[in-house]
Design a protein around this motif. Structure first.
Motif, PDB file in Angstrom:
ATOM      1  N   ALA A   1       3.705  10.954  13.612  1.00 38.99           N
ATOM      2  CA  ALA A   1       3.569   9.518  13.867  1.00 38.99           C
ATOM      3  C   ALA A   1       3.238   8.770  12.576  1.00 38.99           C
ATOM      4  O   ALA A   1       3.781   7.686  12.320  1.00 38.99           O
ATOM      5  N   VAL A   2       2.387   9.351  11.757  1.00 36.94           N
ATOM      6  CA  VAL A   2       2.045   8.715  10.480  1.00 36.94           C
ATOM      7  C   VAL A   2       3.275   8.688   9.577  1.00 36.94           C
ATOM      8  O   VAL A   2       3.596   7.655   8.972  1.00 36.94           O
ATOM      9  N   GLY A   3       3.986   9.799   9.523  1.00 42.27           N
ATOM     10  CA  GLY A   3       5.203   9.875   8.707  1.00 42.27           C
ATOM     11  C   GLY A   3       6.224   8.838   9.143  1.00 42.27           C
ATOM     12  O   GLY A   3       6.841   8.166   8.310  1.00 42.27           O
ATOM     13  N   ALA A   4       6.374   8.671  10.457  1.00 41.74           N
ATOM     14  CA  ALA A   4       7.345   7.706  10.975  1.00 41.74           C
ATOM     15  C   ALA A   4       6.922   6.276  10.644  1.00 41.74           C
ATOM     16  O   ALA A   4       7.760   5.438  10.285  1.00 41.74           O
ATOM     17  N   ALA A   5       5.630   5.991  10.747  1.00 39.24           N
ATOM     18  CA  ALA A   5       5.140   4.641  10.430  1.00 39.24           C
ATOM     19  C   ALA A   5       5.411   4.318   8.960  1.00 39.24           C
ATOM     20  O   ALA A   5       5.816   3.199   8.619  1.00 39.24           O
TER      21      ALA A   5
ATOM     22  N   GLY B   1       8.286   1.240   5.338  1.00 40.07           N
ATOM     23  CA  GLY B   1       8.578   1.267   3.913  1.00 40.07           C
ATOM     24  C   GLY B   1       7.346   1.126   3.034  1.00 40.07           C
ATOM     25  O   GLY B   1       7.455   0.878   1.834  1.00 40.07           O
ATOM     26  N   ILE B   2       6.153   1.297   3.602  1.00 41.01           N
ATOM     27  CA  ILE B   2       4.941   1.202   2.786  1.00 41.01           C
ATOM     28  C   ILE B   2       4.904   2.368   1.795  1.00 41.01           C
ATOM     29  O   ILE B   2       5.371   3.471   2.098  1.00 41.01           O
ATOM     30  N   ASP B   3       4.407   2.087   0.600  1.00 36.76           N
ATOM     31  CA  ASP B   3       4.164   3.158  -0.358  1.00 36.76           C
ATOM     32  C   ASP B   3       2.995   3.978   0.216  1.00 36.76           C
ATOM     33  O   ASP B   3       1.906   3.443   0.410  1.00 36.76           O
TER      34      ASP B   3
ATOM     35  N   ASP C   1      -4.253  -7.978  17.868  1.00 34.52           N
ATOM     36  CA  ASP C   1      -4.012  -8.522  16.540  1.00 34.52           C
ATOM     37  C   ASP C   1      -4.868  -7.719  15.560  1.00 34.52           C
ATOM     38  O   ASP C   1      -5.771  -6.992  15.979  1.00 34.52           O
ATOM     39  N   LEU C   2      -4.570  -7.856  14.290  1.00 39.37           N
ATOM     40  CA  LEU C   2      -5.394  -7.170  13.296  1.00 39.37           C
ATOM     41  C   LEU C   2      -6.094  -8.190  12.415  1.00 39.37           C
ATOM     42  O   LEU C   2      -5.488  -9.190  12.008  1.00 39.37           O
ATOM     43  N   HIS C   3      -7.362  -7.921  12.144  1.00 39.01           N
ATOM     44  CA  HIS C   3      -8.062  -8.666  11.106  1.00 39.01           C
ATOM     45  C   HIS C   3      -8.232  -7.731   9.912  1.00 39.01           C
ATOM     46  O   HIS C   3      -8.108  -6.516  10.053  1.00 39.01           O
ATOM     47  N   PHE C   4      -8.472  -8.331   8.756  1.00 38.56           N
ATOM     48  CA  PHE C   4      -8.584  -7.521   7.547  1.00 38.56           C
ATOM     49  C   PHE C   4      -9.870  -7.875   6.815  1.00 38.56           C
ATOM     50  O   PHE C   4     -10.204  -9.045   6.656  1.00 38.56           O
ATOM     51  N   GLN C   5     -10.587  -6.819   6.413  1.00 35.75           N
ATOM     52  CA  GLN C   5     -11.818  -7.041   5.647  1.00 35.75           C
ATOM     53  C   GLN C   5     -11.662  -6.431   4.257  1.00 35.75           C
ATOM     54  O   GLN C   5     -11.267  -5.276   4.128  1.00 35.75           O
ATOM     55  N   PRO C   6     -11.994  -7.206   3.217  1.00 35.96           N
ATOM     56  CA  PRO C   6     -11.812  -6.684   1.866  1.00 35.96           C
ATOM     57  C   PRO C   6     -12.822  -5.597   1.497  1.00 35.96           C
ATOM     58  O   PRO C   6     -13.944  -5.591   1.974  1.00 35.96           O
TER      59      PRO C   6
ATOM     60  N   ILE D   1      -1.302  -0.126  15.915  1.00 34.51           N
ATOM     61  CA  ILE D   1      -2.213  -0.542  14.836  1.00 34.51           C
ATOM     62  C   ILE D   1      -1.724  -0.002  13.494  1.00 34.51           C
ATOM     63  O   ILE D   1      -1.652  -0.724  12.499  1.00 34.51           O
ATOM     64  N   LEU D   2      -1.370   1.265  13.501  1.00 32.67           N
ATOM     65  CA  LEU D   2      -0.933   1.910  12.258  1.00 32.67           C
ATOM     66  C   LEU D   2       0.308   1.226  11.681  1.00 32.67           C
ATOM     67  O   LEU D   2       0.358   0.875  10.500  1.00 32.67           O
ATOM     68  N   ARG D   3       1.292   1.012  12.524  1.00 36.36           N
ATOM     69  CA  ARG D   3       2.529   0.365  12.071  1.00 36.36           C
ATOM     70  C   ARG D   3       2.298  -1.068  11.625  1.00 36.36           C
ATOM     71  O   ARG D   3       2.820  -1.513  10.609  1.00 36.36           O
ATOM     72  N   GLU D   4       1.540  -1.775  12.440  1.00 37.94           N
ATOM     73  CA  GLU D   4       1.280  -3.179  12.146  1.00 37.94           C
ATOM     74  C   GLU D   4       0.508  -3.316  10.822  1.00 37.94           C
ATOM     75  O   GLU D   4       0.803  -4.199  10.017  1.00 37.94           O
ATOM     76  N   ALA D   5      -0.457  -2.441  10.608  1.00 39.30           N
ATOM     77  CA  ALA D   5      -1.236  -2.481   9.365  1.00 39.30           C
ATOM     78  C   ALA D   5      -0.327  -2.193   8.164  1.00 39.30           C
ATOM     79  O   ALA D   5      -0.397  -2.885   7.142  1.00 39.30           O
ATOM     80  N   CYS D   6       0.539  -1.188   8.289  1.00 39.53           N
ATOM     81  CA  CYS D   6       1.456  -0.847   7.190  1.00 39.53           C
ATOM     82  C   CYS D   6       2.422  -2.001   6.927  1.00 39.53           C
ATOM     83  O   CYS D   6       2.663  -2.391   5.786  1.00 39.53           O
ATOM     84  N   ARG D   7       2.959  -2.549   7.993  1.00 35.79           N
ATOM     85  CA  ARG D   7       3.934  -3.628   7.877  1.00 35.79           C
ATOM     86  C   ARG D   7       3.308  -4.844   7.189  1.00 35.79           C
ATOM     87  O   ARG D   7       3.868  -5.404   6.254  1.00 35.79           O
ATOM     88  N   ARG D   8       2.107  -5.207   7.643  1.00 33.01           N
ATOM     89  CA  ARG D   8       1.461  -6.400   7.091  1.00 33.01           C
ATOM     90  C   ARG D   8       0.992  -6.197   5.659  1.00 33.01           C
ATOM     91  O   ARG D   8       1.028  -7.112   4.860  1.00 33.01           O
ATOM     92  N   ALA D   9       0.525  -4.984   5.368  1.00 32.10           N
ATOM     93  CA  ALA D   9       0.071  -4.714   4.004  1.00 32.10           C
ATOM     94  C   ALA D   9       1.225  -4.956   3.049  1.00 32.10           C
ATOM     95  O   ALA D   9       1.064  -5.522   1.968  1.00 32.10           O
ATOM     96  N   ARG D  10       2.391  -4.564   3.486  1.00 28.75           N
ATOM     97  CA  ARG D  10       3.571  -4.691   2.649  1.00 28.75           C
ATOM     98  C   ARG D  10       4.076  -6.113   2.588  1.00 28.75           C
ATOM     99  O   ARG D  10       4.328  -6.660   1.518  1.00 28.75           O
ATOM    100  N   SER D  11       4.214  -6.731   3.764  1.00 25.41           N
ATOM    101  CA  SER D  11       4.903  -8.016   3.769  1.00 25.41           C
ATOM    102  C   SER D  11       3.967  -9.214   3.651  1.00 25.41           C
ATOM    103  O   SER D  11       4.354 -10.251   3.147  1.00 25.41           O
ATOM    104  N   GLU D  12       2.730  -9.084   4.096  1.00 24.97           N
ATOM    105  CA  GLU D  12       1.847 -10.253   4.105  1.00 24.97           C
ATOM    106  C   GLU D  12       0.668 -10.136   3.155  1.00 24.97           C
ATOM    107  O   GLU D  12       0.000 -11.111   2.857  1.00 24.97           O
ATOM    108  N   LEU D  13       0.376  -8.922   2.719  1.00 20.45           N
ATOM    109  CA  LEU D  13      -0.743  -8.747   1.783  1.00 20.45           C
ATOM    110  C   LEU D  13      -0.236  -8.313   0.400  1.00 20.45           C
ATOM    111  O   LEU D  13      -0.979  -7.744  -0.395  1.00 20.45           O
ATOM    112  N   GLY D  14       1.029  -8.567   0.156  1.00 13.39           N
ATOM    113  CA  GLY D  14       1.584  -8.343  -1.178  1.00 13.39           C
ATOM    114  C   GLY D  14       1.505  -6.908  -1.669  1.00 13.39           C
ATOM    115  O   GLY D  14       1.364  -6.663  -2.865  1.00 13.39           O
ATOM    116  N   GLY D  15       1.592  -5.957  -0.758  1.00 14.66           N
ATOM    117  CA  GLY D  15       1.568  -4.559  -1.189  1.00 14.66           C
ATOM    118  C   GLY D  15       0.175  -4.023  -1.467  1.00 14.66           C
ATOM    119  O   GLY D  15       0.008  -3.006  -2.121  1.00 14.66           O
ATOM    120  N   ALA D  16      -0.837  -4.723  -0.940  1.00 11.22           N
ATOM    121  CA  ALA D  16      -2.217  -4.257  -1.125  1.00 11.22           C
ATOM    122  C   ALA D  16      -2.433  -2.929  -0.394  1.00 11.22           C
ATOM    123  O   ALA D  16      -1.714  -2.599   0.541  1.00 11.22           O
TER     124      ALA D  16
END
Ligand code: C2E
Ligand code: CA
Ligand code: CA
Ligand code: CA
Length: 275
Positions: free
Chosen positions: A127-131, A136-138, A40-45, A93-108
């Motif tokens: 691999a980074v390009g594919a993620a 769809g992360i900016d 799982d991923l945790h996030f620190q501000p 990790i890379l994909r999950e972080a990108c996915r969550r940033a977009r969908s669960e962290l409001g594009g943060a």
């Protein structure tokens, strides 16, 4: 310790068997942790000192072991690096972080730690390009945290890779800065956007003039080169004040928030973060 023969007995240090045992157990379970969905991923501000707003989140991997509970990344990442599992885990990790940033962290913005083993892997940029493409992360909302060691290993390849990553639109941070083979000369030669000053200097700053001077010097040089300077592991207001005075622009640490699951992140002004 096992008795392996009269002359080898004393080569064992106390606790070594237990350590080996623990390691072997972890290694066995690690092989299946990914497909069993135990990561799982945790996030620190990370916060801007000037605006006092959250500018991004660092994704930190967590392993929920079915019997042993939470196993620290400090305990399993090195093993995954040695047996190569870090490639698959790191990609997840890379994909999950990108996915969550977009969908669960409001594009943060999100920062993702990249193991040197991943960085050295042949298809890393792809691999980074594919993620990026698949989630769809900016890409400007993605920062990769690498360590100084990879710059030293193979100077020319590292330079080429970083340039390719920059072309994808991502930013690059140097993590744990000041610990490895640090050379301030590297800062000018590689396309690095952010320096994260290692927690050990922040911790010692208040009582050590040397640590204080190191932090001030890194911040001064980084600022002069137009980089963002982040202090890691800020735990007290005193540290925060000192850091603000010597030109650190952003900080991260328990003072502002521990790494937490997305569900524990309070509602935030996402528009402000994304700008
Ligand atoms: P790091 O990249 O330097 O991450 C910062 C570590 O310091 C995190 O530990 C974080 O929880 C902790 N920390 C943050 N603020 C404070 C503070 O104010 N005080 C103290 N004492 N600690 C603080 P964590 O999550 O246990 O991760 C440890 C290391 O494991 C990371 O160091 C990183 O090297 C590695 N790691 C964690 N997640 C990943 C990942 O997704 N991929 C890779 N390759 N490595 C990871
Ligand atoms: Ca990091
Ligand atoms: Ca760090
Ligand atoms: Ca560290």
């Amino acid at each position: 310790a096992k008795h392996m023969g009269r002359n080898t007995y004393c080569l064992y240090e106390p606790g070594m068997d237990a350590q080996l045992e623990k390691r072997r157990a972890i290694e066995g379970d690690l092989a299946e942790a990914l497909e069993r969905g135990q990561f799982d991923l945790h996030f620190q501000p990370r916060v801007s000192i000037a605006t006092r707003r959250i500018v991004s989140y660092e994704a930190l991997v967590r392993w929920h072991h079915p019997e042993k509970g939470m196993i620290s990344p400090a305990d399993f990442i090195p093993i995954a690096e040695q047996n190569g599992k870090i490639i698959a885990i790191g990609e997840w990790i890379l994909r999950e972080a990108c996915r969550r940033a977009r969908s669960e962290l409001g594009g943060a913005r999100v920062s993702v730690n990249v193991s040197p083993v991943q960085f050295r892997q042949r298809n890393f940029v792809e691999a980074v390009g594919a993620a990026i493409a698949d989630t769809g992360i900016d890409p400007t909302m993605l920062e990769l945290e690498i360590t100084e060691g990879v710059l030293i290993d193979d100077d020319r390849r590292a330079h080429r890779l970083l340039s390719e990553l920059k072309r994808l639109g991502v930013t690059i941070a140097l993590d744990d800065f000041g610990t490895g083979y640090s050379s301030l000369g590297y800062l000018g030669r590689f396309p690095v956007d952010t320096i994260k000053i290692d927690r050990s200097f922040i911790r010692d700053m208040a009582k050590s003039d040397t640590a204080m001077t190191i932090v001030r010097t890194i911040a001064g040089l980084g600022n002069g080169l137009g980089m963002t300077i982040v202090a890691e592991g800020v735990e007290t207001m005193d540290e925060a004040r000192l850091l603000a005075n010597i030109g650190c622009s952003e900080f991260q640490g328990y003072l502002l928030g521990r790494p937490v699951p997305v569900s524990a992140i309070p509602d935030i002004d996402h528009a402000a973060i994304a700008q």
